[in-house]
Design a protein around this motif. Structure first.
Motif, PDB file in Angstrom:
ATOM      1  N   ASP A 123     -49.937  91.901  28.870  1.00  0.00           N
ATOM      2  CA  ASP A 123     -49.777  93.349  29.005  1.00  0.00           C
ATOM      3  C   ASP A 123     -49.054  93.652  30.313  1.00  0.00           C
ATOM      4  O   ASP A 123     -49.598  93.482  31.404  1.00  0.00           O
ATOM      5  CB  ASP A 123     -51.153  94.013  28.975  1.00  0.00           C
ATOM      6  CG  ASP A 123     -51.069  95.536  28.931  1.00  0.00           C
ATOM      7  OD1 ASP A 123     -49.960  96.082  29.131  1.00  0.00           O
ATOM      8  OD2 ASP A 123     -52.110  96.159  28.703  1.00  0.00           O
ATOM      9  N   LEU A 124     -47.802  94.109  30.183  1.00  0.00           N
ATOM     10  CA  LEU A 124     -46.973  94.432  31.340  1.00  0.00           C
ATOM     11  C   LEU A 124     -46.927  95.931  31.603  1.00  0.00           C
ATOM     12  O   LEU A 124     -46.094  96.391  32.389  1.00  0.00           O
ATOM     13  CB  LEU A 124     -45.534  93.923  31.097  1.00  0.00           C
ATOM     14  CG  LEU A 124     -45.369  92.436  30.781  1.00  0.00           C
ATOM     15  CD1 LEU A 124     -43.920  92.135  30.406  1.00  0.00           C
ATOM     16  CD2 LEU A 124     -45.805  91.585  31.948  1.00  0.00           C
ATOM     17  N   THR A 125     -47.825  96.688  30.994  1.00  0.00           N
ATOM     18  CA  THR A 125     -47.800  98.142  31.105  1.00  0.00           C
ATOM     19  C   THR A 125     -47.796  98.620  32.549  1.00  0.00           C
ATOM     20  O   THR A 125     -47.103  99.579  32.890  1.00  0.00           O
ATOM     21  CB  THR A 125     -49.004  98.756  30.346  1.00  0.00           C
ATOM     22  OG1 THR A 125     -48.972  98.299  29.000  1.00  0.00           O
ATOM     23  CG2 THR A 125     -48.947 100.264  30.366  1.00  0.00           C
ATOM     24  N   ASP A 126     -48.558  97.958  33.418  1.00  0.00           N
ATOM     25  CA  ASP A 126     -48.660  98.386  34.811  1.00  0.00           C
ATOM     26  C   ASP A 126     -47.789  97.571  35.762  1.00  0.00           C
ATOM     27  O   ASP A 126     -47.960  97.634  36.981  1.00  0.00           O
ATOM     28  CB  ASP A 126     -50.120  98.334  35.267  1.00  0.00           C
ATOM     29  CG  ASP A 126     -50.972  99.365  34.542  1.00  0.00           C
ATOM     30  OD1 ASP A 126     -50.446 100.441  34.207  1.00  0.00           O
ATOM     31  OD2 ASP A 126     -52.165  99.081  34.294  1.00  0.00           O
ATOM     32  N   VAL A 127     -46.847  96.798  35.199  1.00  0.00           N
ATOM     33  CA  VAL A 127     -45.906  96.062  36.047  1.00  0.00           C
ATOM     34  C   VAL A 127     -44.800  97.026  36.469  1.00  0.00           C
ATOM     35  O   VAL A 127     -44.200  97.712  35.645  1.00  0.00           O
ATOM     36  CB  VAL A 127     -45.322  94.844  35.290  1.00  0.00           C
ATOM     37  CG1 VAL A 127     -44.160  94.225  36.059  1.00  0.00           C
ATOM     38  CG2 VAL A 127     -46.414  93.820  35.050  1.00  0.00           C
ATOM     39  N   ARG A 135     -47.201  87.479  22.845  1.00  0.00           N
ATOM     40  CA  ARG A 135     -46.616  88.792  22.645  1.00  0.00           C
ATOM     41  C   ARG A 135     -46.706  89.563  23.945  1.00  0.00           C
ATOM     42  O   ARG A 135     -47.607  89.325  24.748  1.00  0.00           O
ATOM     43  CB  ARG A 135     -47.360  89.538  21.537  1.00  0.00           C
ATOM     44  CG  ARG A 135     -47.145  88.920  20.185  1.00  0.00           C
ATOM     45  CD  ARG A 135     -48.082  89.501  19.131  1.00  0.00           C
ATOM     46  NE  ARG A 135     -47.754  88.969  17.826  1.00  0.00           N
ATOM     47  CZ  ARG A 135     -48.123  87.758  17.414  1.00  0.00           C
ATOM     48  NH1 ARG A 135     -48.820  86.962  18.183  1.00  0.00           N
ATOM     49  NH2 ARG A 135     -47.786  87.330  16.217  1.00  0.00           N
ATOM     50  N   LEU A 136     -45.773  90.480  24.132  1.00  0.00           N
ATOM     51  CA  LEU A 136     -45.774  91.291  25.345  1.00  0.00           C
ATOM     52  C   LEU A 136     -46.030  92.748  25.002  1.00  0.00           C
ATOM     53  O   LEU A 136     -45.694  93.208  23.909  1.00  0.00           O
ATOM     54  CB  LEU A 136     -44.419  91.190  26.063  1.00  0.00           C
ATOM     55  CG  LEU A 136     -43.925  89.793  26.439  1.00  0.00           C
ATOM     56  CD1 LEU A 136     -42.564  89.885  27.124  1.00  0.00           C
ATOM     57  CD2 LEU A 136     -44.927  89.082  27.323  1.00  0.00           C
ATOM     58  N   VAL A 137     -46.622  93.453  25.947  1.00  0.00           N
ATOM     59  CA  VAL A 137     -46.798  94.893  25.847  1.00  0.00           C
ATOM     60  C   VAL A 137     -46.076  95.491  27.045  1.00  0.00           C
ATOM     61  O   VAL A 137     -46.315  95.067  28.188  1.00  0.00           O
ATOM     62  CB  VAL A 137     -48.290  95.306  25.886  1.00  0.00           C
ATOM     63  CG1 VAL A 137     -48.432  96.823  25.824  1.00  0.00           C
ATOM     64  CG2 VAL A 137     -49.057  94.638  24.762  1.00  0.00           C
ATOM     65  N   GLY A 138     -45.200  96.435  26.793  1.00  0.00           N
ATOM     66  CA  GLY A 138     -44.486  97.048  27.901  1.00  0.00           C
ATOM     67  C   GLY A 138     -43.873  98.374  27.529  1.00  0.00           C
ATOM     68  O   GLY A 138     -43.412  98.557  26.409  1.00  0.00           O
ATOM     69  N   PRO A 167     -45.127  98.488  22.161  1.00  0.00           N
ATOM     70  CA  PRO A 167     -45.332  99.633  23.053  1.00  0.00           C
ATOM     71  C   PRO A 167     -46.788  99.837  23.473  1.00  0.00           C
ATOM     72  O   PRO A 167     -47.054 100.505  24.472  1.00  0.00           O
ATOM     73  CB  PRO A 167     -44.833 100.822  22.220  1.00  0.00           C
ATOM     74  CG  PRO A 167     -45.017 100.384  20.801  1.00  0.00           C
ATOM     75  CD  PRO A 167     -44.801  98.893  20.799  1.00  0.00           C
ATOM     76  N   THR A 168     -47.731  99.277  22.707  1.00  0.00           N
ATOM     77  CA  THR A 168     -49.146  99.440  23.048  1.00  0.00           C
ATOM     78  C   THR A 168     -49.887  98.128  22.823  1.00  0.00           C
ATOM     79  O   THR A 168     -49.454  97.277  22.036  1.00  0.00           O
ATOM     80  CB  THR A 168     -49.838 100.518  22.173  1.00  0.00           C
ATOM     81  OG1 THR A 168     -49.855 100.058  20.811  1.00  0.00           O
ATOM     82  CG2 THR A 168     -49.132 101.870  22.266  1.00  0.00           C
ATOM     83  N   ALA A 188     -49.750  95.265  19.634  1.00  0.00           N
ATOM     84  CA  ALA A 188     -49.586  93.815  19.829  1.00  0.00           C
ATOM     85  C   ALA A 188     -50.731  93.046  19.180  1.00  0.00           C
ATOM     86  O   ALA A 188     -50.506  92.028  18.527  1.00  0.00           O
ATOM     87  CB  ALA A 188     -49.507  93.495  21.324  1.00  0.00           C
ATOM     88  N   LEU A 189     -51.943  93.536  19.347  1.00  0.00           N
ATOM     89  CA  LEU A 189     -53.097  92.875  18.739  1.00  0.00           C
ATOM     90  C   LEU A 189     -53.015  92.942  17.214  1.00  0.00           C
ATOM     91  O   LEU A 189     -53.303  91.967  16.525  1.00  0.00           O
ATOM     92  CB  LEU A 189     -54.403  93.502  19.239  1.00  0.00           C
ATOM     93  CG  LEU A 189     -54.729  93.260  20.713  1.00  0.00           C
ATOM     94  CD1 LEU A 189     -55.906  94.124  21.149  1.00  0.00           C
ATOM     95  CD2 LEU A 189     -55.004  91.796  20.989  1.00  0.00           C
ATOM     96  N   ALA A 190     -52.614  94.090  16.679  1.00  0.00           N
ATOM     97  CA  ALA A 190     -52.509  94.255  15.234  1.00  0.00           C
ATOM     98  C   ALA A 190     -51.407  93.358  14.661  1.00  0.00           C
ATOM     99  O   ALA A 190     -51.561  92.799  13.579  1.00  0.00           O
ATOM    100  CB  ALA A 190     -52.239  95.718  14.890  1.00  0.00           C
ATOM    101  N   ALA A 191     -50.307  93.203  15.391  1.00  0.00           N
ATOM    102  CA  ALA A 191     -49.205  92.363  14.913  1.00  0.00           C
ATOM    103  C   ALA A 191     -49.659  90.924  14.788  1.00  0.00           C
ATOM    104  O   ALA A 191     -49.294  90.232  13.839  1.00  0.00           O
ATOM    105  CB  ALA A 191     -48.016  92.463  15.855  1.00  0.00           C
ATOM    106  N   SER A 192     -50.457  90.469  15.717  1.00  0.00           N
ATOM    107  CA  SER A 192     -50.955  89.104  15.653  1.00  0.00           C
ATOM    108  C   SER A 192     -51.887  88.930  14.465  1.00  0.00           C
ATOM    109  O   SER A 192     -51.813  87.954  13.741  1.00  0.00           O
ATOM    110  CB  SER A 192     -51.691  88.742  16.944  1.00  0.00           C
ATOM    111  OG  SER A 192     -52.198  87.438  16.852  1.00  0.00           O
TER     112      SER A 192
END
Length: 123
Positions: free
Chosen positions: A48-52, A78-81, A103-104, A108-112
């Motif tokens: 999760d790169l949301t706060d990067v 998977r990445l989140v950003g 985007p969320t 990402a969790l659902a895609a996996s």
């Protein structure tokens, strides 16, 4: 160092939440923490790169290396950003075609769970 790293397990998936700057100074710590998960058998990773707020080429290199490592062990990353500056780095380098970027965290969790293949994999 302006970096935070936390992790949480969601079933067989491990979410590693990164915050702050990932650069030449902090990338080794990111590598170490991701490697700990992979070595421990947690090869279904969501980073999760949301706060990067900043990501340089060193940070990209760490992420590419961990992606390859998880794939060789039968896993996925998977990445989140959502940050435009961070996403632009992936776009400019063409890595947006290599990484699965959501985007969320929920997406990402659902895609996996849905078994969606990463770019460049499967048919």
């Amino acid at each position: 160092m302006d970096l935070s790293i936390t992790r949480a397990d969601h079933g067989d998936q491990t979410v590693v939440h990164l915050g702050g700057e990932i650069d030449v100074y902090t990338a080794p710590l990111v590598r170490e923490k991701l490697d700990e998960q992979i070595q421990g058998g947690r090869t279904q990773l969501v980073v999760d790169l949301t706060d990067v707020t900043f990501l340089d080429s060193t940070g990209l290199g760490v992420l590419v290396g961990r992606l390859k490592l998880t794939r060789t062990r039968g896993g996925a990353m998977r990445l989140v950003g959502t940050d435009d500056r961070v996403l632009k780095v992936f776009s400019i380098t063409g890595l947006d075609k290599v990484f699965e970027i959501h985007p969320t965290l929920d997406a990402a969790l659902a895609a996996s769970e849905a078994g969606v293949s990463a770019p460049g994999e499967g048919s």
